[in-house]
Enzyme design. Structure first.
Site, mmCIF file in Angstrom:
data_model
loop_
_atom_site.group_PDB
_atom_site.id
_atom_site.type_symbol
_atom_site.label_atom_id
_atom_site.label_comp_id
_atom_site.label_asym_id
_atom_site.label_seq_id
_atom_site.Cartn_x
_atom_site.Cartn_y
_atom_site.Cartn_z
ATOM 1 N N ARG A 246 0.820 -1.226 0.000
ATOM 2 C CA ARG A 246 0.000 0.000 0.000
ATOM 3 C C ARG A 246 0.848 1.268 0.000
ATOM 4 O O ARG A 246 0.490 2.283 0.609
ATOM 5 C CB ARG A 246 -0.963 0.005 1.199
ATOM 6 C CG ARG A 246 -1.864 -1.214 1.286
ATOM 7 C CD ARG A 246 -2.771 -1.340 0.069
ATOM 8 N NE ARG A 246 -3.624 -2.516 0.177
ATOM 9 C CZ ARG A 246 -3.366 -3.680 -0.421
ATOM 10 N NH1 ARG A 246 -2.279 -3.825 -1.175
ATOM 11 N NH2 ARG A 246 -4.191 -4.705 -0.289
ATOM 12 N N SER B 272 -11.306 -1.789 2.659
ATOM 13 C CA SER B 272 -10.645 -2.216 3.907
ATOM 14 C C SER B 272 -10.182 -0.992 4.678
ATOM 15 O O SER B 272 -9.456 -0.157 4.148
ATOM 16 C CB SER B 272 -9.452 -3.118 3.593
ATOM 17 O OG SER B 272 -9.866 -4.307 2.971
ATOM 18 N N GLU C 114 -5.793 2.087 6.613
ATOM 19 C CA GLU C 114 -5.500 2.034 5.187
ATOM 20 C C GLU C 114 -6.227 3.161 4.472
ATOM 21 O O GLU C 114 -5.729 3.718 3.508
ATOM 22 C CB GLU C 114 -5.918 0.687 4.600
ATOM 23 C CG GLU C 114 -5.610 0.540 3.127
ATOM 24 C CD GLU C 114 -5.806 -0.873 2.622
ATOM 25 O OE1 GLU C 114 -6.388 -1.022 1.524
ATOM 26 O OE2 GLU C 114 -5.394 -1.816 3.314
#
Length: 292
Positions: A161, A211, A281
Site C-alpha cells: 500500500r 478495507s 489504510e
C-alpha cells in the site's frame, strides 16, 4: 475541463461522506491535467487527486483546496500482444474485463477492486494474493511542476500500500504492463469466483472506503477487531461491519467525525486486547482532520 465550486465530496466518494471542495476539477486529457495543477498553484491552493473516490475519507468540513478527478477522457487502454498500456482513469474492473477478453492472465485479482488504475498504482492495490507490482513495467507520471516522467517498476518503489508516487505527490497518467497468455474461459471463471467471494464476505451493500485498516504483519485486522468484541460497534452511523470486521461502513448518514472516532476506538481496543497497533489504510483528508 469541468470546474465546480463548493462541490460536496460526498457525491464523489464510495463512503458517501465529505463536505465541499473549494474547487472540483475534472480534466479530460493529460494537457488538462496539467492545467488543473496550474489552476491550484496560481491560486495558492493545495490539490488532491482522486479517481473513483475509494479508500478516502474527506473531512466534514470539506477540502480547502482543489480536488482533481481523473476519470472520463483518461480511460484508454491499448493491447498489443501481451503488452498493455492503460490510462489512469480506467477502472480496475474495466481493465480486468478487457484483459480477460483478450486471454491475458495475471490481473484477475483487480476485477473487484473499486478504484481506478491511477489510484491502484499509487497505493499498489492488491487482493487475493495479487498486486499491481506483479505485472507493471512502468508508469508515466506528472510532477508537481508539470514535468512528465517515466518510472520503471523498480523506480516506483511499490510496497504494501505504498509507492514513490505517494511520497513525491506525483500524478499517475498511465501504466504499462506485461501479462502472460492464458485460457479465456479459465480467466473469466477465476474472476467470477473472486467476485463471488467478495460478495459473500464483504459488506458491499453499504457505502464504505474498502478495507479500513492495513494488514498487520502476521495478523488479519478483521479477526483482531472481531476478537476484541467490536463486531457491529457503532459511533453515530459509522459501524464496524458484522459481515467483515475489517470494514467500517456508513449505515445511514455517518460523518467523517463518526468514522475517525470509531477508528480511534477500534485502534485503542485492539491494542489493549492484543498489543497489535492497527494502522488505517483509508486515507483521511481535508478540513481539520490531520492528513496522513
Amino acid at each position: 475541463m469541468i470546474v465546480l465550486e463548493r462541490e460536496p465530496l460526498s457525491r464523489h466518494t464510495t463512503f458517501r461522506i465529505g463536505g465541499p471542495a473549494a474547487f472540483y476539477l475534472v480534466p479530460e486529457s493529460v494537457e488538462e491535467t496539467g492545467e488543473a495543477v496550474r489552476f491550484a498553484q496560481e491560486r495558492g491552493l493545495p490539490y488532491y487527486v482522486i479517481g473513483r473516490g475509494s479508500n478516502l475519507l474527506f473531512s466534514d468540513e470539506g477540502y480547502h483546496g482543489v480536488v482533481i478527478e481523473l476519470g472520463s477522457g483518461l480511460e484508454k487502454i491499448t493491447i498489443e500482444g501481451t503488452e498493455v498500456t492503460a490510462q489512469a482513469g480506467i477502472s480496475l474492473s474495466s481493465m480486468a474485463a478487457a484483459l480477460a477478453r483478450e486471454g491475458l492472465a495475471g490481473f484477475e485479482f483487480a476485477g473487484g477492486i473499486p478504484g481506478t488504475l491511477g489510484g491502484g498504482i499509487t497505493m499498489n492495490a492488491g487482493a487475493y494474493g495479487g498486486e499491481i507490482k506483479d505485472c507493471i513495467r512502468s508508469a508515466r507520471v506528472m510532477t508537481e511542476t508539470g514535468d512528465i516522467l517515466v518510472l520503471s517498476g523498480e523506480e516506483l518503489q511499490l510496497g504494501y500500500r505504498t509507492s514513490v508516487i505517494q511520497k513525491k505527490k506525483y500524478i499517475v497518467l498511465e501504466g504499462s504492463f506485461s501479462f502472460a497468455r492464458g485460457d479465456k474461459r479459465e480467466i473469466s471463471e477465476k474472476m467470477r469466483e473472486l467476485n463471488r467471494r467478495r460478495r459473500e464476505k464483504q459488506p458491499l451493500e453499504y457505502p464504505s472506503a474498502g478495507s479500513t485498516f492495513k494488514r498487520p504483519e502476521g495478523y488479519f485486522a478483521g479477526k483482531l477487531i472481531q476478537d476484541a468484541g467490536l463486531s457491529g460497534y457503532r459511533v453515530g452511523d459509522a459501524q464496524v461491519s458484522e459481515k467483515h470486521c475489517g470494514f467500517v461502513i456508513n449505515v445511514g448518514n455517518a460523518t467523517s467525525a463518526d468514522v475517525v472516532q470509531l477508528i480511534r476506538d477500534v485502534t485503542d481496543r485492539v491494542r489493549e486486547q492484543s498489543g497489535v497497533e492497527l494502522e488505517p489504510e483509508v486515507r483521511i483528508v481535508g478540513g481539520s482532520v490531520p492528513e496522513e
